[in-house]
Enzyme design. Structure first.
Site, short mmCIF file in Angstrom:
data_model
loop_
_atom_site.label_atom_id
_atom_site.label_comp_id
_atom_site.label_asym_id
_atom_site.label_seq_id
_atom_site.Cartn_x
_atom_site.Cartn_y
_atom_site.Cartn_z
N GLU A 221 2.65 4.96 -3.95
CA GLU A 221 2.91 5.78 -5.22
C GLU A 221 4.23 6.60 -5.31
OE1 GLU A 221 0.34 5.67 -3.12
OE2 GLU A 221 -0.91 4.18 -4.21
N ASP B 270 0.74 -1.06 0.01
CA ASP B 270 0.08 -0.03 0.03
C ASP B 270 0.71 1.33 -0.09
OD1 ASP B 270 -2.37 1.76 0.31
OD2 ASP B 270 -2.38 1.52 2.45
N ASP C 207 -9.01 3.31 -2.52
CA ASP C 207 -10.05 3.87 -1.54
C ASP C 207 -11.29 4.53 -2.08
OD1 ASP C 207 -8.11 3.27 0.12
OD2 ASP C 207 -7.48 5.24 0.69
O1 MIG Z 1 -5.12 5.78 3.72
O2 MIG Z 1 -3.47 1.01 5.58
O3 MIG Z 1 -5.90 2.15 0.30
O4 MIG Z 1 -6.94 -0.18 1.81
O5 MIG Z 1 -6.90 0.24 4.32
C1 MIG Z 1 -5.05 4.82 4.63
C2 MIG Z 1 -4.65 1.71 5.96
C3 MIG Z 1 -3.64 3.78 4.18
C4 MIG Z 1 -4.83 2.95 2.25
C5 MIG Z 1 -5.38 1.83 1.62
C6 MIG Z 1 -6.35 1.01 2.57
C7 MIG Z 1 -5.73 0.76 3.79
C8 MIG Z 1 -5.40 1.89 4.42
N1 MIG Z 1 -4.32 2.81 3.44
#
Ligand code: MIG
Length: 783
Positions: free
Chosen positions: A410, A407, A484
């Site tokens: 980017e 996650d 998200d």
């Molecule tokens: O913005 O790890 O897209 O799936 O649960 C929060 C917490 C950071 C973004 C991910 C989301 C995940 C969340 N992360």
């Protein structure tokens, strides 16, 4: 915020128009051929033309000098030896392979690409390839009235992107995804054009921020980048499927995932303790709802430090993981790129001491704020850093973990720009370059590091990687979820074209957060979304902290029963899906497809957003609005059988179909077949029985498909341990002939025969198996 009021369009705010001067590449001054590359020296730069295969040609413009042809992050294969006929005429040049013809005029340099039957694929008009003094490069191409545009990776909005201007810059967007929300997490600078039933593709291999403009002009589109070379590939088609094969020849194909990863995943931001995790899993077992994976989001870590477990919330992770495994469930842990700045934390110490983190040109480490607080970011552009990062994953594999969730790659940073300072200088294996150039590949390279590291440590078992960010070629390492989203019906609707366009962009293993991530879901939405999820390639229910829990039982027995039925249905369809995943791994053809892929001659399919296909013979037409039990379904030519009622509908037109909440419309094309298994239990997910359902067609119809099976979790298939059954169904007036045309591979499944059931057999029809008439029970025996 003034910007959210009408002040935003205050007349005095209007900016002066930018002065944009594009410098054309100009006239050809010299032509030269070297190592199978054709170089056109022009007044304002140089263009290289290189055939990759008969049907793929690469065009590279560099305004500064000789084009660099070996710096791709997406393309691995080398150009093949292509036979090219060359012809220099007075007005220009002609280069011709068996599938493509290039016409080049020399005053100024203009390129037209035609297919072997003389159809123009890509043509330049008054404007061609150009650049600006600030380093931007741009290509203008003629746009025909009949052109439809697809692909572009992960985009909101509808399937057809004509009339849109799209941007590629990997971005973490928590704000509600709207049709205008662009860019998102992935950058796949690639598209396919469909024109009168014929398709071709363009892959613009440039990692800078790029734009694709099919909006500003009516007869011309353009693609441009903030820097770098104008480097693109033209893919000849002529069918959408050919384009996909050509594109994935260049950027690679998904390795076949472990079967468990194709099952149902349950997630939450976050299940916060080992007890909670055990309890959730126990509920699935007790309720006989299939579950293959439970995800651990950021709360499992010690202060959000990657490669740690919180000792109080998750005191004995090995024990937890092995106990869940005994219940038939695997654990996938989240791993973000940010490494906490903490002098007493081993990963941080090692990263600093070995010089693995991203730095400024002056030598200072770049720090950004993410979950753990100030953090450093591994420089994944360096091979040695990728190796180090990959090795860290033994922390997980030693505990029995086989899947990782990347996650925030980017990379997302909590600041105004939402990401790393673009001036950070990546070391990039000896070709230092700024984050401005490499931003869009940061997530891809993290995925590569993770996948390859996991693969080494799993000793022959297939790893699973789920990633949020990526670039063209991400399919080689991971599956992608669409970030998200929210618990809106509109987001359920939007997920269909989004996943279909990802599939058309070479990434077959994708899906949205089922039920919606942010916002409170509701029982009807979750139920309808779970029905769709059962057929999207990636199937995970995930929701955010602070919103309602949305496990399938949260809203009472009525909804739970329907969700159980559909999650179980996922496993009933597993043999069919797994065969399609295998096909995707071999050919690049997506599991979930827009109808235009199978019916490119049928214009009605060109922007069909609320239906999709699984493979080449199944149409899913979900209900995507509340309180709705009827919908229009467009069925292309052929006859289609309702999966739930057996009713036969004639194609070539729309039908109004009925579906109560407990039902989702599914249609199977007559004259074809599907393979199904059975849901057993969470303890034993391998169906002991397989059934081939045959849907006889018109006399003369023939259908061939490949059923694929293997152990579902190792790489043994690479050395022959698989089963491939080439099956043919021939429909005739008085017989239905089911034949095993070929059997390949030496994998022995648990079953030794396949049951054959004919749906809609006419009284006068008999069933033949391998040429032999059979009575009531039909079976295909596996050799
Ligand atoms: O913005 O790890 O897209 O799936 O649960 C929060 C917490 C950071 C973004 C991910 C989301 C995940 C969340 N992360």
């Amino acid at each position: 915020m003034l910007e959210d009021t009408s002040f935003a369009i205050h007349p005095g705010k209007e900016k002066q128009k930018d002065v944009v001067v594009y410098r054309d590449i100009g006239d050809v001054t010299q032509y030269e051929k070297k190592d199978h590359v054709y170089f056109f020296h022009c007044e304002n730069g140089m263009v290289a033309i290189q055939f990759y295969t008969d049907s793929i040609v690469r065009v590279t413009m560099n305004q500064h000098g000789r084009p660099a042809l070996d710096q791709s992050y997406a393309v691995d294969p080398k150009p093949e030896a292509v036979k090219v006929m060359e012809n220099a005429e007075a007005a220009g040049y002609e280069l011709k392979s068996s599938a493509l013809t290039l016409h080049i005029t020399s005053r100024p340099f203009r390129l037209t690409v035609l297919d072997q039957s003389g159809h123009t694929l890509v043509a330049e008009g008054e404007r061609g390839m150009a650049y600006r003094e600030n380093g931007e490069v741009i290509a203008f191409k003629q746009m025909e009235a009949a052109d439809y545009f697809y692909g572009f990776g992960e985009k909101s909005g509808h399937l057809n992107k004509r009339g849109e201007k799209l941007e590629m810059w990997n971005t973490d967007v928590y704000a509600p995804h709207n049709p205008e929300t662009d860019p998102l997490y992935e950058s796949i600078p690639y598209f396919m054009t469909l024109r009168n039933g014929r398709a071709h593709g363009i892959f613009f291999d440039n990692t800078y921020r790029t734009f694709f403009d099919m909006k500003s002009e009516t007869d011309q589109y353009s693609f441009q980048a903030e820097g770098g070379q104008l480097d693109y590939y033209v893919l000849a088609g002529p069918k959408p499927k050919d384009v996909l094969k050509q594109y994935t020849h260049l950027t690679g194909r998904m390795p076949i995932p472990p079967k468990w990863a194709i099952g149902y995943h349950q997630s939450r931001y976050s299940y916060e303790t080992a007890e909670e995790v055990r309890e959730v899993v126990q509920h699935f077992i007790d309720k006989d709802i299939p579950l293959d994976v439970i995800h651990l989001d950021i709360h499992y870590m010690d202060g959000y430090r990657v490669f740690t477990f919180d000792k109080e919330r998750f005191p004995e992770p090995e024990k937890l993981i092995s106990e869940l495994r005994e219940q038939g469930v695997r654990v996938v842990t989240i791993v973000d790129p940010g490494v906490k700045r903490d002098a007493e934390y081993a990963t941080y110490q090692e990263g600093v001491q070995s010089d693995y983190f991203c730095k400024y040109v002056e030598g200072d480490i770049y720090f950004g704020e993410v979950w753990p607080g100030m953090s450093a970011f591994p420089d994944f552009t360096e091979e040695k850093v990728r190796e180090w990062w990959g090795k860290q994953h033994s922390f997980y594999t030693d505990k029995g973990i086989e899947g990782i969730w990347n996650d925030m790659n980017e990379p997302a940073v909590f600041n105004e720009t939402k990401t790393m300072d673009v001036e950070v200088m990546h070391r990039n294996d000896g070709r230092p370059t700024t984050h401005r150039e490499l931003h869009n590949v940061y997530g891809l390279l993290m995925g590569k590091a993770t996948y390859e590291g996991m693969k080494k440590q799993l000793h022959g078992k297939r790893p699973f990687l789920l990633t949020r960010a990526g670039y063209a070629g991400v399919q080689k390492y991971g599956s992608v979820w669409t970030g998200d989203n929210r618990s809106f019906w509109e987001h359920l609707q939007m997920s269909l074209p989004m996943v279909m366009n990802l599939g058309l962009s070479g990434v077959p293993f994708t899906g949205p957060d089922v039920g919606g991530f942010a916002h409170d879901t509701n029982p009807e939405l979750l139920t309808r979304w779970t029905q769709v999820g059962a057929f999207t390639p990636y199937f995970r229910n995930h929701s955010a902290i602070g919103f309602l829990y949305q496990e399938p039982w949260q809203f009472g027995e009525k909804y739970e029963a329907i969700m159980r039925k559909y999650i179980q249905m996922r496993y009933v369809w597993m043999p069919q899906l797994y065969s399609l995943f295998h096909k995707a791994s071999k050919t690049g053809l997506p599991v979930m497809r827009p109808l235009l892929m199978e019916f490119p001659e049928d214009e009605k399919t060109y922007n069909l957003n609320d239906q999709f296909m699984i493979g080449d013979n199944v149409i899913i037409a979900p209900i995507l609005t509340p309180s709705t039990t009827d919908r229009a379904v467009y069925l292309p030519k052929g006859n289609w059988v309702s999966y739930s009622t057996g009713e036969v509908l004639t194609g070539g037109k729309a039908h109004l179909v009925h579906a109560e909440l407990a039902d989702m419309p599914i249609f199977i094309k007559q004259g074809t077949a599907i393979m199904q298994g059975k849901w057993q239990s969470n303890l034993d997910k391998l169906a002991a029985e397989q059934t081939l359902y045959v849907y006889p067609g018109q006399a003369g119809d023939k259908y061939r498909f490949t059923f694929y099976e293997d152990d579902g979790e190792t790489f043994a298939y690479e050395t022959g341990s698989y089963l491939e059954l080439e099956i043919e169904i021939a429909s005739m007036e008085d017989t239905i002939d089911v034949r095993l045309i070929d059997q390949r591979g030496d994998f022995k499944p648990a079953y030794s025969e396949i049951k054959v059931e004919v749906i809609g057999q006419k009284a006068e029809q008999k069933v033949m198996i391998n040429g032999v008439l059979t009575d009531s029970v039909h079976r295909l025996t596996i050799a």
